[in-house]
Design a protein around this motif. Structure first.
Motif, short mmCIF file in Angstrom:
data_model
loop_
_atom_site.label_atom_id
_atom_site.label_comp_id
_atom_site.label_asym_id
_atom_site.label_seq_id
_atom_site.Cartn_x
_atom_site.Cartn_y
_atom_site.Cartn_z
N SER A 40 31.58 56.89 42.95
CA SER A 40 30.88 55.72 43.47
C SER A 40 30.04 55.13 42.35
CB SER A 40 29.91 56.11 44.58
OG SER A 40 30.55 56.28 45.80
N ALA A 41 29.47 53.97 42.62
CA ALA A 41 28.45 53.41 41.72
C ALA A 41 27.20 54.28 41.83
CB ALA A 41 28.15 51.98 42.14
N THR A 46 25.13 49.05 43.82
CA THR A 46 25.90 48.02 44.53
C THR A 46 24.95 47.03 45.20
OG1 THR A 46 27.63 49.67 44.87
CG2 THR A 46 27.80 47.66 46.16
N GLU A 73 31.24 50.93 39.93
CA GLU A 73 32.04 52.15 39.88
C GLU A 73 32.65 52.38 38.50
OE1 GLU A 73 31.47 50.65 42.71
OE2 GLU A 73 31.29 52.27 44.16
N PHE A 135 36.45 52.59 45.36
CA PHE A 135 36.03 51.38 46.07
C PHE A 135 36.82 50.14 45.66
CE2 PHE A 135 32.33 48.11 45.83
CZ PHE A 135 32.35 47.76 47.18
N ARG A 149 32.13 48.45 52.15
CA ARG A 149 31.06 49.36 51.76
C ARG A 149 31.40 50.80 52.11
NH1 ARG A 149 26.34 47.04 49.98
NH2 ARG A 149 26.19 49.10 49.01
N GLY A 150 31.05 51.69 51.21
CA GLY A 150 31.38 53.10 51.40
C GLY A 150 32.83 53.41 51.07
N GLY A 151 33.52 52.43 50.47
CA GLY A 151 34.97 52.52 50.27
C GLY A 151 35.46 53.54 49.25
N SER A 152 34.55 54.13 48.48
CA SER A 152 35.02 55.14 47.52
C SER A 152 35.62 56.36 48.23
CB SER A 152 33.87 55.60 46.63
OG SER A 152 33.42 54.53 45.85
N ASP A 153 35.11 56.66 49.43
CA ASP A 153 35.69 57.77 50.19
C ASP A 153 37.15 57.48 50.49
OD1 ASP A 153 33.19 58.87 50.23
OD2 ASP A 153 32.75 58.40 52.34
N1 ASP Z 1 29.44 51.49 45.86
C1 ASP Z 1 30.04 51.11 47.10
C2 ASP Z 1 28.98 51.01 48.17
O1 ASP Z 1 27.82 51.24 47.91
C3 ASP Z 1 31.16 52.01 47.51
C4 ASP Z 1 30.79 53.46 47.72
O2 ASP Z 1 29.77 53.94 47.26
O3 ASP Z 1 31.59 54.16 48.35
O4 ASP Z 1 29.29 50.71 49.29
#
Ligand code: ASP
Ligand code: MG
Length: 401
Positions: A40-41, A46, A73, A135, A149-153
């Motif tokens: 992730s970042a 972000t 990222e 992400f 958002r949260g897309g690195s998972d």
């Molecule tokens: N950096 C992105 C976010 O904050 C993706 C992630 O962290 O999964 O949503």
């Protein structure tokens, strides 16, 4: 083993944290594993970039937002690769495009369509640790896209699926999934394992650990996830296909959702099509209806109650105002919450729901609505009793540690 590891924002939140993650990756590599690391970042990065864009525009172009946000990222992927190389580990950093992640055309909320693993595989075969910027991907017209958002998972699970990895380890600052929110019940304990379906029902308990969409994808691709902390060596929680072992546990967890509101339409005309009209209009406005109860009709009218997220209440009011001719009155109640008892063991045991109803009754908590599935019992109750209900249920199903 072929392992995909994913490190979230707090895990790579500073240079010292990246150094510590590099140490963890180096150890797994020296233990003889093949590794793809998705990052992730750095935490807060972000949001900071979103803020920069908003300095210029309230509605920045989505294409440019993807250009901007995907950079967070990339920074982490490059820094982690450099840190690994410095430790004597051969590593290569990649953007989503270089990693072969192809998405649909939707900017800022793209869906992964396929992954061309040629490059990742070639680098793994040459003994390198592959570090991928999470992400993000690229669409068929060559544009950079991000996955929400949260897309690195999601990136990590998709890569694990495409490579048929042995496991996808998701690292955050929480050491796994707990039987309930420890802030409500300090006796909550970490689960050793949980099925995909239970995890999806207990989404609020996993909110800080992993993104819900990635659990759906893991289920579809049969990717075994382990949710772990990068701040400790604790075991973590395995999220995988249902096993017999899981069914022995009657109830896995108790979740509380305070973001609930109830709408009750009274004296609704009892004619075919009215439910269809109301719920279609709500759906057209992307309002998620959860529980629905319709009473038996008397004198040609009926009462229709349903729940929606409180955050969608204002939009729901507007939609319902358009049905003024078909009902007598409408009430909105924001003071409700949903308590859910979840466990695959319910499939093979009876009396689970009855036990929940009895213990709430004993505590004088009135249940206003109920819905059940094979693996869950959800109850709408007065919001003031939400936390008490969670603690009571946690104890009655022997989850207290
Ligand atoms: N950096 C992105 C976010 O904050 C993706 C992630 O962290 O999964 O949503
Ligand atoms: Mg995250």
């Amino acid at each position: 083993m072929l392992i995909v590891q994913k490190y979230g924002g707090t895990s790579v939140g500073g240079l010292d944290r990246i150094e510590s993650v590099a140490g963890r990756v180096a150890k797994a590599k020296r233990d003889g594993n093949s590794l793809v690391v998705v990052v992730s970042a750095m935490s807060g990065e972000t949001n900071k970039l979103v803020g920069y864009a908003q300095h210029f525009s309230k509605t920045p172009a989505k294409r440019e937002m993807d250009m901007l946000l995907s950079s967070g990222e990339r920074v982490t992927a490059a820094l982690l690769s450099i840190a690994l190389q410095e430790m004597g580990i051969d590593a290569v950093g990649m953007t989503g495009r270089q990693a072969g992640i192809l998405t649909d055309i939707n900017h800022t909320y793209a869906r992964i369509e396929s992954i061309d693993t040629t490059t990742i595989k070639r680098e793994l075969d040459s003994g390198k640790v592959v570090v991928v910027a999470g992400f993000q991907g690229i669409n068929t017209t060559g544009q950079v896209t991000t996955l929400g958002r949260g897309g690195s998972d999601l990136s990590a699970v998709a890569i694990a699926g495409a490579l048929d990895a042995d496991v996808c380890e998701i690292y955050s600052d929480v050491d796994g999934i707990y039987t309930t929110d420890p802030r409500i019940e300090p006796k909550a304990k970490k689960m050793d394992f949980i099925s995909y379906d239970e995890m999806l029902e207990l989404a609020s308990l996993g909110a800080k650990v992993l993104q819900n969409r990635s659990v759906e994808l893991a289920k579809k691709l049969s990717v075994k996830i382990v949710a772990k902390s990068s701040f400790s060596d604790a075991e973590g929680t395995v999220i995988s296909k249902e096993s017999e072992e899981m069914e022995e546990v009657l109830v896995s967890g108790i979740a509380l959702d305070k973001n609930q509101a109830r709408v009750t339409l009274r004296e609704v005309m009892d004619r075919p099509g009215i439910a269809a009209e109301i719920f279609t209009s709500l759906a057209d406005e992307q309002i998620n209806v959860d529980m629905i109860i319709q009473n038996a009709s008397t004198d040609g009218t009926t009462n229709l109650g349903f729940t929606i997220p409180s955050s969608e209440l204002e939009r729901a009011r507007e939609v319902i105002a358009n049905f003024s001719h078909d009902y007598g009155a409408v009430d909105y109640d924001e003071g409700v919450c949903k308590v859910s008892v979840v466990g695959v063991g319910m499939k093979s045991h009876s009396g689970v729901a009855a036990k929940a109803f009895s213990i709430l009754a004993k505590n004088n908590i009135n249940i206003e609505m109920i819905s059940t599935s094979e693996i869950k019992v959800s109850m709408i109750i007065d919001e003031k009793y939400g936390e008490l209900a969670v603690r009571t249920l946690h104890s009655v199903y022997d989850l207290d540690s």
